[in-house]
Each structure stands twice: as C-alpha cells, then as structure tokens.
Write a protein that holds these residues in place. Sequence first.
Motif, PDB file in Angstrom:
ATOM      1  N   UNK A  69      -4.518 -64.354 -30.812  1.00 17.68           N
ATOM      2  CA  UNK A  69      -4.938 -64.009 -32.167  1.00 17.68           C
ATOM      3  C   UNK A  69      -4.188 -64.900 -33.140  1.00 17.68           C
ATOM      4  N   UNK A  70      -4.927 -65.556 -34.021  1.00 13.94           N
ATOM      5  CA  UNK A  70      -4.339 -66.447 -35.004  1.00 13.94           C
ATOM      6  C   UNK A  70      -4.082 -65.685 -36.301  1.00 13.94           C
ATOM      7  N   UNK A  71      -3.119 -66.117 -37.084  1.00 15.53           N
ATOM      8  CA  UNK A  71      -2.893 -65.461 -38.374  1.00 15.53           C
ATOM      9  C   UNK A  71      -3.993 -65.841 -39.363  1.00 15.53           C
ATOM     10  N   UNK A  72      -4.615 -64.870 -39.960  1.00 17.37           N
ATOM     11  CA  UNK A  72      -5.654 -65.157 -40.939  1.00 17.37           C
ATOM     12  C   UNK A  72      -7.005 -65.433 -40.310  1.00 17.37           C
ATOM     13  N   UNK A  73      -7.937 -65.902 -41.140  1.00 18.80           N
ATOM     14  CA  UNK A  73      -9.298 -66.160 -40.710  1.00 18.80           C
ATOM     15  C   UNK A  73      -9.434 -67.538 -40.085  1.00 18.80           C
ATOM     16  N   UNK A  74     -10.438 -67.710 -39.241  1.00 19.51           N
ATOM     17  CA  UNK A  74     -10.668 -68.987 -38.568  1.00 19.51           C
ATOM     18  C   UNK A  74     -12.136 -69.348 -38.640  1.00 19.51           C
ATOM     19  N   UNK A  75     -12.397 -70.640 -38.712  1.00 17.82           N
ATOM     20  CA  UNK A  75     -13.779 -71.100 -38.800  1.00 17.82           C
ATOM     21  C   UNK A  75     -14.079 -72.121 -37.704  1.00 17.82           C
ATOM     22  N   UNK A  76     -14.155 -73.412 -38.062  1.00 16.99           N
ATOM     23  CA  UNK A  76     -14.552 -74.423 -37.101  1.00 16.99           C
ATOM     24  C   UNK A  76     -13.445 -74.810 -36.133  1.00 16.99           C
ATOM     25  N   UNK A  77     -13.826 -75.576 -35.110  1.00 19.35           N
ATOM     26  CA  UNK A  77     -12.864 -75.979 -34.082  1.00 19.35           C
ATOM     27  C   UNK A  77     -13.294 -77.289 -33.455  1.00 19.35           C
ATOM     28  N   UNK A  78     -12.404 -77.866 -32.656  1.00 18.60           N
ATOM     29  CA  UNK A  78     -12.710 -79.098 -31.927  1.00 18.60           C
ATOM     30  C   UNK A  78     -11.749 -79.230 -30.765  1.00 18.60           C
ATOM     31  N   UNK A  79     -12.177 -79.982 -29.753  1.00 18.68           N
ATOM     32  CA  UNK A  79     -11.288 -80.373 -28.668  1.00 18.68           C
ATOM     33  C   UNK A  79     -10.740 -81.744 -29.042  1.00 18.68           C
ATOM     34  N   UNK A  80      -9.409 -81.860 -29.111  1.00 14.23           N
ATOM     35  CA  UNK A  80      -8.816 -83.098 -29.606  1.00 14.23           C
ATOM     36  C   UNK A  80      -7.749 -83.654 -28.705  1.00 14.23           C
ATOM     37  N   UNK A  81      -6.612 -83.981 -29.272  1.00 15.09           N
ATOM     38  CA  UNK A  81      -5.534 -84.662 -28.564  1.00 15.09           C
ATOM     39  C   UNK A  81      -5.141 -83.925 -27.295  1.00 15.09           C
ATOM     40  N   UNK A  82      -5.074 -84.671 -26.188  1.00 14.24           N
ATOM     41  CA  UNK A  82      -4.694 -84.126 -24.871  1.00 14.24           C
ATOM     42  C   UNK A  82      -5.635 -83.023 -24.406  1.00 14.24           C
ATOM     43  N   UNK A  83      -6.812 -82.942 -24.991  1.00 16.09           N
ATOM     44  CA  UNK A  83      -7.779 -81.935 -24.573  1.00 16.09           C
ATOM     45  C   UNK A  83      -7.461 -80.545 -25.048  1.00 16.09           C
ATOM     46  N   UNK A  84      -6.558 -80.404 -26.037  1.00 17.38           N
ATOM     47  CA  UNK A  84      -6.227 -79.086 -26.563  1.00 17.38           C
ATOM     48  C   UNK A  84      -7.271 -78.625 -27.572  1.00 17.38           C
ATOM     49  N   UNK A  85      -7.209 -77.347 -27.902  1.00 15.40           N
ATOM     50  CA  UNK A  85      -8.132 -76.741 -28.856  1.00 15.40           C
ATOM     51  C   UNK A  85      -7.501 -76.744 -30.241  1.00 15.40           C
ATOM     52  N   UNK A  86      -8.252 -77.210 -31.237  1.00 13.19           N
ATOM     53  CA  UNK A  86      -7.784 -77.240 -32.617  1.00 13.19           C
ATOM     54  C   UNK A  86      -8.709 -76.368 -33.459  1.00 13.19           C
ATOM     55  N   UNK A  87      -8.113 -75.513 -34.297  1.00 14.00           N
ATOM     56  CA  UNK A  87      -8.887 -74.529 -35.051  1.00 14.00           C
ATOM     57  C   UNK A  87      -8.555 -74.622 -36.527  1.00 14.00           C
ATOM     58  N   UNK A  88      -9.596 -74.655 -37.369  1.00 10.82           N
ATOM     59  CA  UNK A  88      -9.422 -74.690 -38.813  1.00 10.82           C
ATOM     60  C   UNK A  88      -9.193 -73.284 -39.340  1.00 10.82           C
ATOM     61  N   UNK A  89      -8.136 -73.115 -40.133  1.00 12.11           N
ATOM     62  CA  UNK A  89      -7.865 -71.827 -40.769  1.00 12.11           C
ATOM     63  C   UNK A  89      -8.389 -71.858 -42.196  1.00 12.11           C
ATOM     64  N   UNK A  90      -9.336 -71.014 -42.483  1.00 13.01           N
ATOM     65  CA  UNK A  90      -9.969 -71.008 -43.793  1.00 13.01           C
ATOM     66  C   UNK A  90      -9.168 -70.152 -44.771  1.00 13.01           C
ATOM     67  N   UNK A  91      -9.664 -70.094 -46.012  1.00 14.87           N
ATOM     68  CA  UNK A  91      -8.983 -69.324 -47.043  1.00 14.87           C
ATOM     69  C   UNK A  91      -7.829 -70.099 -47.653  1.00 14.87           C
ATOM     70  N   UNK A  92      -6.754 -69.399 -47.967  1.00 17.29           N
ATOM     71  CA  UNK A  92      -5.627 -70.009 -48.672  1.00 17.29           C
ATOM     72  C   UNK A  92      -4.695 -70.797 -47.764  1.00 17.29           C
ATOM     73  N   UNK A  93      -4.868 -70.707 -46.452  1.00 18.40           N
ATOM     74  CA  UNK A  93      -3.911 -71.281 -45.509  1.00 18.40           C
ATOM     75  C   UNK A  93      -3.746 -72.786 -45.631  1.00 18.40           C
ATOM     76  N   UNK A  94      -4.864 -73.520 -45.682  1.00 16.93           N
ATOM     77  CA  UNK A  94      -4.788 -74.973 -45.748  1.00 16.93           C
ATOM     78  C   UNK A  94      -4.181 -75.602 -44.520  1.00 16.93           C
ATOM     79  N   UNK A  95      -4.503 -75.066 -43.337  1.00 18.40           N
ATOM     80  CA  UNK A  95      -3.870 -75.570 -42.119  1.00 18.40           C
ATOM     81  C   UNK A  95      -4.868 -75.675 -40.972  1.00 18.40           C
ATOM     82  N   UNK A  96      -4.470 -76.462 -39.982  1.00 17.10           N
ATOM     83  CA  UNK A  96      -5.192 -76.565 -38.714  1.00 17.10           C
ATOM     84  C   UNK A  96      -4.197 -76.241 -37.614  1.00 17.10           C
TER      85      UNK A  96
END
Length: 361
Positions: A69-96
């Motif tokens: 479970x991630x802190x806050x809301x989550x939207x889009x995602x991608x498989x990136x560096x080293x094949x790991x999962x990257x998730x965009x955190x929406x709202x005020x977070x401003x983080x991936x």
Amino acid sequence: MRTIKKPFFLKPLCYHLKGLSMLVGIVIFSMLFNCTNEGVEDLVVVESSSSKVMQMKSTTPGAPQHLTSLPGMAMGSAIGLDGDLFVAQSGASGSILRIDKKNGEVSTFVSGLPGSVVPIGGVIDVAFLDDKAYALVTLVGSFFGDDYINGIYRIDGPDSYTVIADIGQFALDNPPTGFDYFLPTGLQYAIQAYRGGFLVTDGHHNRVYHVTLDGEVTEFKVFDNIVPTGLEVSGNTVFVTQAGTAEQFHQNSKIVSIDSKSMAVSNLATGAPLIVDIEFNRGRSLFAISQGEWAGEAEGDAALPNTGTLVKVNDDGTLTVVADGLDRPTSLEFINNTAYIISLTGEIWTVANVAGPPYGM
C-alpha cells in the motif's frame, strides 16, 4: 455536476471539481522449465534431494494478491530501470515511487514535482524513453491557482526536473470543438513512448497528442466525446481505451486501434464498464482493466468500490474476466507473466500466471 453534456473527465476517479472529497505479499515466482505439446498439459521440473520429478502445473490465473500500500493516491505506472515498477502519486505529493521487483520494497524515485489541489491531478503518469524517466503533469496552472505547467517533465535527478513540453499551452492555442468542455488546458491522462517521442491522451479534450523531445505538440488523433484514457503501442498500431461519458461508461466502454499509417480507427473490443488502461503481456496477448460499475448518481462520480476487473481481449471483440473484485484500478503493468494492478487508493495487487498456454508458466 453540470447540466451540459461533457466528457466524463477522467474515469470516475473523482467526484465533482467543486467538492473533490475523494472521490502482494508480492508474487515473485521463478521461471521453471515449461514444456507443452499437443494434448499434454504444462509440466514443471521439481527437484528433490534424490530426483527430478515432472509435475502438472496449473495454467489458471491466481487470485489477486496484495503487494503493498502506497501513501496517498496513485494513478499511472510504468516498468522502468532494472525492470522495477514505477508509480505516479497524484494530488499534492508531486512524486514518483519505485517498487523493487525482487522484494516489493517502496522507495521515492523523485520528489518535488508539481502537486495539484485536485486529488487526481499533479503527477498522473510516468514513462521511460532511452533509460530516462518522464512525468506527465496535469490539472495544474492558473485555473487551479498556481503557475505550474501542464505537460511532460524530464526527470534529471531525485529532486530535479526539466519541462520539455507545454501541452496546456497547446490546448489553449488550439481549443477543441464539437462538444462542451470547461478545463481550458484539458486533462492529460496517459503517456506512452512512441517513435522517439510520446503519445499523450487528453480525457477532457478528447484527443491523443504526439509530443517530441524538443517540445513540439501536435494532434495525433481527434475523437468525439468518448474520453480517451489508456495507451499501448505495437508496431504501426496504437491502442486506446475509451472510457466514455457519464451516459456511456456505466454500460460498455471500448478499446480501439489506430493504424498510424492510414489513421483509420477500428473497434477492437467492448463489454466492460470504464476501461482505463491496456497492456500487452507475453505472447502478444492483450489485457485491460475496467475500473468498475458507475455509482449512478451524477457525472463525475466514482465507480463503486471493489467492482473493477482485469480482462483479456479476445480475437472476436469480447472480453474475458481474469480477475474481479478490484477496487477502482487505475493502471496495469506486466512483469513476466504477473499482472501488477495499481488502485486509486494507492494499493498494488498482483495476479500471477495471467497468460495461458503456450505462454503461461
């Protein structure tokens, strides 16, 4: 929300803009020897201290398993560096966030990106091109009381970025026609690497943009009021999910394909409400996620919790449910033959062994 008919701006991920109240133990398995033959089930080699034994292995997808479970809301995602999962955190977070594919550990990949007062705004999606990460930022700018840019941001470091494309300004200079809308800069939803640049959907202005690394924005495809959301690309074909407006999505949304040479649009599949993302798995089998059934009260209302599904796209245009009971999924990825499903509330679920023979494990 409004009395005029407008795009169901962004899956039912949110409630009205006025009053936006809001709206696995990881399955990592070894790829064992797999052999198939006509009339023979999948077999795997199981080693004991004294021998190797061939055993039958199920090709049925597993039940959804909670990964983290991630802190806050989550939207889009991608498989990136080293094949790991990257998730965009929406709202005020401003983080991936980065989720380690081996142990499921969560770390902050980048912070300090623009946040939004809208829960589904700010960083809404992430993509990788030539080992560089790019964030798609939306629902920011003067309309929302800040001076951020709606567009694509290149990630330069853990707390630094460069804006490479101002999609919001393009939307202001080239407003859509043929339907009512109220967000002047649109609502960019998904980003997909494409021919050295990107494709971006706008679920409010009903367009797919092509964006170069030099920041040139053009219209790749213009739609009627159908709310384009998820993207996938294979060769000369672009796949787009169409969530539909409030009058449509509680029935059947659609998956369409676009021939990038002729720009002809073909209906590929239908049969699930509010389809919001689409991805290829092994064997070129195509899967999508349905966010769930509409609450049925007002345009902009969220889908009902725990009504979402993971579906397989069949050759005859139908959809087969692979997993159900999902809570408002927003994004889908595959690592090996396991589906990673991100939910609006920041939960990540996995479904193992999604593709069947001859591609299943």
